[in-house]
Write a protein that holds these residues in place. Structure first.
Motif, PDB file in Angstrom:
ATOM      1  N   GLY A 102       1.376  -0.495  -2.731  1.00  0.00           N
ATOM      2  CA  GLY A 102       1.171  -0.669  -1.876  1.00  0.00           C
ATOM      3  C   GLY A 102       2.578   0.865  -0.669  1.00  0.00           C
ATOM      4  O   GLY A 102       2.742   1.235  -0.081  1.00  0.00           O
ATOM      5  N   MET A 103       2.877   1.860  -2.305  1.00  0.00           N
ATOM      6  CA  MET A 103       3.308   3.028  -1.693  1.00  0.00           C
ATOM      7  C   MET A 103       2.529   3.601  -1.220  1.00  0.00           C
ATOM      8  O   MET A 103       2.897   5.327  -0.761  1.00  0.00           O
ATOM      9  CB  MET A 103       3.675   3.246  -3.087  1.00  0.00           C
ATOM     10  CG  MET A 103       5.237   2.939  -3.579  1.00  0.00           C
ATOM     11  SD  MET A 103       5.786   3.637  -4.662  1.00  0.00           S
ATOM     12  CE  MET A 103       6.679   2.217  -5.363  1.00  0.00           C
ATOM     13  N   HIS A 104       1.211   3.742  -1.469  1.00  0.00           N
ATOM     14  CA  HIS A 104       0.166   5.125  -1.560  1.00  0.00           C
ATOM     15  C   HIS A 104       0.402   5.614   0.109  1.00  0.00           C
ATOM     16  O   HIS A 104       0.104   6.484  -0.403  1.00  0.00           O
ATOM     17  CB  HIS A 104      -1.418   4.751  -1.628  1.00  0.00           C
ATOM     18  CG  HIS A 104      -1.432   4.324  -3.006  1.00  0.00           C
ATOM     19  ND1 HIS A 104      -2.241   3.347  -3.347  1.00  0.00           N
ATOM     20  CD2 HIS A 104      -1.343   5.335  -4.064  1.00  0.00           C
ATOM     21  CE1 HIS A 104      -2.445   4.003  -4.858  1.00  0.00           C
ATOM     22  NE2 HIS A 104      -1.324   4.519  -5.149  1.00  0.00           N
ATOM     23  N   ILE A 105       0.699   4.514   0.962  1.00  0.00           N
ATOM     24  CA  ILE A 105       0.571   5.377   2.324  1.00  0.00           C
ATOM     25  C   ILE A 105       1.972   6.332   2.971  1.00  0.00           C
ATOM     26  O   ILE A 105       1.906   7.322   3.552  1.00  0.00           O
ATOM     27  CB  ILE A 105       0.944   4.543   4.108  1.00  0.00           C
ATOM     28  CG1 ILE A 105       2.476   3.701   3.207  1.00  0.00           C
ATOM     29  CG2 ILE A 105      -0.338   3.677   4.450  1.00  0.00           C
ATOM     30  CD1 ILE A 105       2.533   2.649   4.693  1.00  0.00           C
ATOM     31  N   LEU A 160       5.789 -10.448  -6.077  1.00  0.00           N
ATOM     32  CA  LEU A 160       5.159 -10.254  -6.177  1.00  0.00           C
ATOM     33  C   LEU A 160       4.290  -9.269  -4.937  1.00  0.00           C
ATOM     34  O   LEU A 160       4.844  -7.990  -4.629  1.00  0.00           O
ATOM     35  CB  LEU A 160       4.288  -9.341  -7.106  1.00  0.00           C
ATOM     36  CG  LEU A 160       2.803  -8.856  -7.091  1.00  0.00           C
ATOM     37  CD1 LEU A 160       3.741  -7.050  -7.685  1.00  0.00           C
ATOM     38  CD2 LEU A 160       2.505  -9.095  -8.993  1.00  0.00           C
ATOM     39  N   GLU A 161       4.163 -10.037  -3.895  1.00  0.00           N
ATOM     40  CA  GLU A 161       3.147  -9.801  -2.783  1.00  0.00           C
ATOM     41  C   GLU A 161       4.392  -9.201  -2.244  1.00  0.00           C
ATOM     42  O   GLU A 161       4.277  -8.092  -0.837  1.00  0.00           O
ATOM     43  CB  GLU A 161       2.637 -10.701  -1.756  1.00  0.00           C
ATOM     44  CG  GLU A 161       1.124 -11.281  -1.336  1.00  0.00           C
ATOM     45  CD  GLU A 161       0.980 -11.169  -1.009  1.00  0.00           C
ATOM     46  OE1 GLU A 161       1.513 -12.723  -0.285  1.00  0.00           O
ATOM     47  OE2 GLU A 161      -0.720 -11.421  -0.523  1.00  0.00           O
ATOM     48  N   ILE A 162       5.621  -9.682  -2.311  1.00  0.00           N
ATOM     49  CA  ILE A 162       6.999  -8.939  -1.122  1.00  0.00           C
ATOM     50  C   ILE A 162       7.205  -7.999  -1.786  1.00  0.00           C
ATOM     51  O   ILE A 162       7.420  -7.333  -0.804  1.00  0.00           O
ATOM     52  CB  ILE A 162       8.145 -10.012  -1.133  1.00  0.00           C
ATOM     53  CG1 ILE A 162       7.790 -11.814   0.016  1.00  0.00           C
ATOM     54  CG2 ILE A 162       9.110  -9.067  -0.417  1.00  0.00           C
ATOM     55  CD1 ILE A 162       8.643 -12.424  -0.835  1.00  0.00           C
ATOM     56  N   ALA A 163       6.876  -7.569  -2.688  1.00  0.00           N
ATOM     57  CA  ALA A 163       7.790  -6.177  -3.193  1.00  0.00           C
ATOM     58  C   ALA A 163       6.705  -4.996  -2.908  1.00  0.00           C
ATOM     59  O   ALA A 163       6.780  -4.029  -2.681  1.00  0.00           O
ATOM     60  CB  ALA A 163       7.472  -6.155  -4.913  1.00  0.00           C
ATOM     61  N   ARG A 164       5.088  -5.829  -2.826  1.00  0.00           N
ATOM     62  CA  ARG A 164       4.633  -4.344  -2.521  1.00  0.00           C
ATOM     63  C   ARG A 164       4.058  -4.150  -1.037  1.00  0.00           C
ATOM     64  O   ARG A 164       4.125  -3.478  -0.578  1.00  0.00           O
ATOM     65  CB  ARG A 164       2.972  -5.238  -2.772  1.00  0.00           C
ATOM     66  CG  ARG A 164       1.779  -3.703  -2.826  1.00  0.00           C
ATOM     67  CD  ARG A 164       0.057  -4.543  -3.076  1.00  0.00           C
ATOM     68  NE  ARG A 164       0.096  -5.870  -2.045  1.00  0.00           N
ATOM     69  CZ  ARG A 164      -1.455  -6.771  -1.677  1.00  0.00           C
ATOM     70  NH1 ARG A 164      -2.154  -6.018  -2.767  1.00  0.00           N
ATOM     71  NH2 ARG A 164      -1.398  -7.601  -0.967  1.00  0.00           N
ATOM     72  N   ALA A 165       4.592  -5.485  -0.118  1.00  0.00           N
ATOM     73  CA  ALA A 165       5.517  -4.919   1.081  1.00  0.00           C
ATOM     74  C   ALA A 165       5.949  -4.105   1.318  1.00  0.00           C
ATOM     75  O   ALA A 165       6.057  -3.154   2.100  1.00  0.00           O
ATOM     76  CB  ALA A 165       5.095  -6.374   1.619  1.00  0.00           C
ATOM     77  N   LEU A 166       7.158  -4.433   0.953  1.00  0.00           N
ATOM     78  CA  LEU A 166       8.286  -3.726   0.522  1.00  0.00           C
ATOM     79  C   LEU A 166       8.195  -2.179   0.471  1.00  0.00           C
ATOM     80  O   LEU A 166       8.907  -1.367   0.620  1.00  0.00           O
ATOM     81  CB  LEU A 166       9.763  -4.006  -0.475  1.00  0.00           C
ATOM     82  CG  LEU A 166      10.429  -5.241  -0.045  1.00  0.00           C
ATOM     83  CD1 LEU A 166      11.447  -5.665  -0.661  1.00  0.00           C
ATOM     84  CD2 LEU A 166      10.829  -5.113   2.072  1.00  0.00           C
ATOM     85  N   ALA A 167       6.990  -1.146  -1.053  1.00  0.00           N
ATOM     86  CA  ALA A 167       6.676  -0.611  -1.318  1.00  0.00           C
ATOM     87  C   ALA A 167       6.460   0.271   0.092  1.00  0.00           C
ATOM     88  O   ALA A 167       7.006   1.346   0.241  1.00  0.00           O
ATOM     89  CB  ALA A 167       5.723  -0.276  -2.119  1.00  0.00           C
ATOM     90  N   ALA A 168       5.924  -0.068   0.998  1.00  0.00           N
ATOM     91  CA  ALA A 168       5.796   0.467   2.484  1.00  0.00           C
ATOM     92  C   ALA A 168       6.784   1.129   3.345  1.00  0.00           C
ATOM     93  O   ALA A 168       6.536   1.692   4.338  1.00  0.00           O
ATOM     94  CB  ALA A 168       4.827  -0.079   3.113  1.00  0.00           C
ATOM     95  N   LYS A 169       8.216   0.786   2.417  1.00  0.00           N
ATOM     96  CA  LYS A 169       9.517   1.383   3.382  1.00  0.00           C
ATOM     97  C   LYS A 169       9.247   0.858   4.555  1.00  0.00           C
ATOM     98  O   LYS A 169       9.956   1.234   5.499  1.00  0.00           O
ATOM     99  CB  LYS A 169       9.174   2.339   3.275  1.00  0.00           C
ATOM    100  CG  LYS A 169       9.654   3.432   1.764  1.00  0.00           C
ATOM    101  CD  LYS A 169      10.211   4.530   2.258  1.00  0.00           C
ATOM    102  CE  LYS A 169      10.987   5.089   0.564  1.00  0.00           C
ATOM    103  NZ  LYS A 169      10.051   5.636   0.093  1.00  0.00           N
ATOM    104  N   PRO A 170       8.755  -0.837   4.606  1.00  0.00           N
ATOM    105  CA  PRO A 170       8.956  -0.816   6.144  1.00  0.00           C
ATOM    106  C   PRO A 170       9.393  -0.858   7.282  1.00  0.00           C
ATOM    107  O   PRO A 170      10.941  -1.030   6.322  1.00  0.00           O
ATOM    108  CB  PRO A 170       7.859  -2.257   6.256  1.00  0.00           C
ATOM    109  CG  PRO A 170       8.552  -3.019   5.113  1.00  0.00           C
ATOM    110  CD  PRO A 170       9.074  -1.542   4.078  1.00  0.00           C
TER     111      PRO A 170
END
Ligand SMILES: Nc1ncnc2c1ncn2[C@@H]1O[C@H](COP(=O)(O)OP(=O)(O)OP(=O)(O)O)[C@@H](O)[C@H]1O
Length: 261
Positions: A102-105, A160-170
């Motif tokens: 989720g952080m790669h961007i 975990l899906e929520i953590a992944r979405a948060l990793a994109a710093k939305p």
């Protein structure tokens, strides 16, 4: 203040109008819910916001700038992240790897070069791992970091899906039926987590949810769709008392009875 403005969006699938002229302003820093009976157009509405579908008509603006015709990964980069109705994790990757995806961007090299194995400095890699670990702590999954994602319980996979979405710093987090399939205690934990994300991370949250208890407890504003159209909007109190909403959910006969939404 409006963070996300949806102006008269229409989406047709052949002869079917899945979303028909819906207009709504989502407020910065608030929790909003999109509700409605099955087939009301909620997921199609989300899919237009996240760029999966292009609206046939209308406009969608994030902080005043159009995001129509912007590709989904670029929309994520602009600040809108989401989870899915059907959980979409990389089941054979570890829990922490899923968050790092989720952080790669935000990593310098971008996802293509990352997949090819060159890019990040060791420092960047370490910082990404630290950040992913902090997010796992935040959602209560730090002790599972090296487990495979598909070994987690259903409720844990949703977190975990929520953590992944948060990793994109939305700036805006869209949650598509986050409580689906959860037991009451998991739903309670989830309600608290969503509340914490809103309060502590300054993220505007938009959720689709069938669990009315969760919706009524969490939401500042609610948008109600039925057959693709907006039939009501307002506070939980206003929406719950709205005859059109009661009718859409329970049929005309319900209007004569005492109804609990
Ligand atoms: N890709 C598609 N092609 C054709 N029809 C579609 C497509 N996606 C959705 N629809 C139709 O559009 C309408 C709205 O569907 P949508 O999934 O947006 O509703 P929903 O409110 O999310 O429903 P649910 O609560 O059951 O998930 C439905 O009649 C559905 O069958």
């Amino acid at each position: 203040m409006t963070i996300l403005r949806v102006k008269h969006v229409v989406k047709r699938f052949g002869g079917l109008i899945a979303v028909n002229g819906v207009q709504f302003d989502f407020q910065k820093g608030k929790i909003s819910a999109v509700i409605g009976p099955n087939g009301a157009g909620k997921t199609t509405f989300f899919n237009m916001i996240t760029g999966i579908y292009t609206p046939d008509e209308g406009e969608i603006e994030l902080e005043g700038k159009s995001i129509v015709n912007v590709k989904p990964d670029r929309i994520t980069g602009k600040g809108i992240a989401r989870t899915f109705q059907n959980i979409r994790l990389f089941g054979n990757m570890t829990v922490i790897e899923n968050v790092m995806v989720g952080m790669h961007i935000h990593l310098r090299g971008g996802i293509v070069s990352t997949l090819l194995g060159f890019t990040k400095t060791r420092l960047e890699e370490q910082q990404a791992m630290d950040q992913a670990y902090r997010l796992l702590q935040y959602v209560g999954l730090a002790s599972y970091l090296n487990e495979n994602a598909n070994s987690l319980s259903y409720g844990a996979q949703r977190r975990l899906e929520i953590a992944r979405a948060l990793a994109a710093k939305p700036k805006v987090l869209l949650l598509d039926e986050p409580a689906a399939g959860m037991n009451p205690s998991e739903t309670k934990d989830l309600t608290e987590l969503i509340r914490r994300i809103q309060r502590e991370m300054d993220i505007s949250i938009i959720l689709i949810e069938h669990d009315m208890k969760l919706v009524m407890e969490l939401s500042d504003h609610i948008l109600v769709l039925d057959h693709g159209e907006k039939i009501a909007e307002g506070s939980p109190h206003e929406v719950r008392a709205n005859p059109r909403v009661i009718e859409a959910y329970l049929g005309k006969s319900a209007l004569t009875e005492e109804v609990k939404l």
